[in-house]
Design an enzyme around this catalytic site. Structure first.
Site, PDB file in Angstrom:
ATOM      1  CG  MET A  40      21.978  22.486  23.479  1.00  0.00           C
ATOM      2  SD  MET A  40      21.605  23.042  25.147  1.00  0.00           S
ATOM      3  CE  MET A  40      20.663  24.529  24.792  1.00  0.00           C
ATOM      4  CB  SER A  98      13.553  28.632  22.410  1.00  0.00           C
ATOM      5  OG  SER A  98      14.311  27.509  22.805  1.00  0.00           O
ATOM      6  CG  MET A 100      24.436  32.443  20.581  1.00  0.00           C
ATOM      7  SD  MET A 100      22.747  31.810  20.579  1.00  0.00           S
ATOM      8  CE  MET A 100      22.404  31.630  22.328  1.00  0.00           C
ATOM      9  CG  ASP A 112      18.675  31.930  20.877  1.00  0.00           C
ATOM     10  OD1 ASP A 112      17.903  31.952  21.844  1.00  0.00           O
ATOM     11  OD2 ASP A 112      19.136  30.879  20.383  1.00  0.00           O
TER      12      ASP A 112
END
Ligand code: DX5
Ligand code: ZN
Length: 216
Positions: A37, A8, A137, A175
């Site tokens: 985001m 990431s 997530m 993630d």
């Protein structure tokens, strides 16, 4: 099972993106994960289309774009143009998910749906066969460097069961909070792709850190 690693970029040194991405190019990483985001869907703002465009020019790995934004359907074409290969939208942010997934596929990108930690896998029952990927997530989205939520293991099993029962081809991506301490257990639980930010970019040798995540 694929056993892919997707670093990431959120945890990279933004003053030196060229160098950071070239480390990933020279590693065993499979995809480059990019976290978008908007400060509305999540309590943080990261980066947007210009950085995806720049990363596309620098990266030899496919771009796995994770949209943590409201109304993701508005920006599908833009992310395609910027160079995304796979577009992940959050279940919680997508009112007409079926339409959004069709729209992503129509651009030629792969389509993924992301689930927040509190969202059960069962909400995907009617759409799992349309998906290329489900992103679980394992932290609350918005920030890197958070602790892994242990419930994610059983969630992976429930997702795997759903995928097999429905004969879906969807891959399982995980993630948040991924390190060499949990990577092997996550692959064993059924994950195909692991995203890792701080474990890779905060290490003194990111190429070696990626190798460690792949070691079984
Ligand atoms: C969190 C992001 C993650 C994050 C992972 O909202 O979706 O991709 O960058 O970072 P680590 O690996 O540090 O938990
Ligand atoms: Zn992410």
């Amino acid at each position: 099972m694929q056993q892919y690693i997707a670093p990431s970029l959120l945890a990279a040194d933004f003053t030196n993106l060229k160098e950071e991405i070239s480390k990933i190019n020279n590693s065993e990483a499979d995809w480059l994960h990019m976290d978008i985001m908007d400060g509305v869907f999540v309590p943080n703002i990261s980066f947007g289309l210009p950085i995806v465009k720049a990363a596309k020019q620098l990266s030899t790995k496919p771009l796995d774009v994770h949209l943590m934004i409201v109304q993701p359907e508005k920006y599908i074409e833009d992310f395609k143009e910027a160079g995304a290969d796979l577009l992940n939208v959050h279940y919680e942010a997508s009112l007409h998910l079926n339409r959004t997934i069709t729209k992503i596929h129509n651009t030629g990108m792969k389509a993924g749906v992301t689930l927040n930690p509190h969202t059960p896998v069962s909400v995907l029952e009617e759409i799992i066969c349309e998906l290329d990927l489900v992103l679980i997530m394992s932290v609350n989205p918005g920030f890197g460097g958070q602790d892994f939520i242990e419930n994610s293991y059983s969630k992976i099993s429930r997702l795997k069961e759903l995928i097999e029962r429905k004969n879906s081809k969807a891959l399982i991506e995980v993630d948040g909070g991924v390190t060499s301490k949990n990577s092997s257990a996550l692959f064993k639980a059924g994950a195909d792709i692991l995203v890792a930010g701080s474990f890779i970019f905060n290490s003194s040798d990111p190429v070696e850190a990626i190798k460690k995540l792949k070691e079984q």
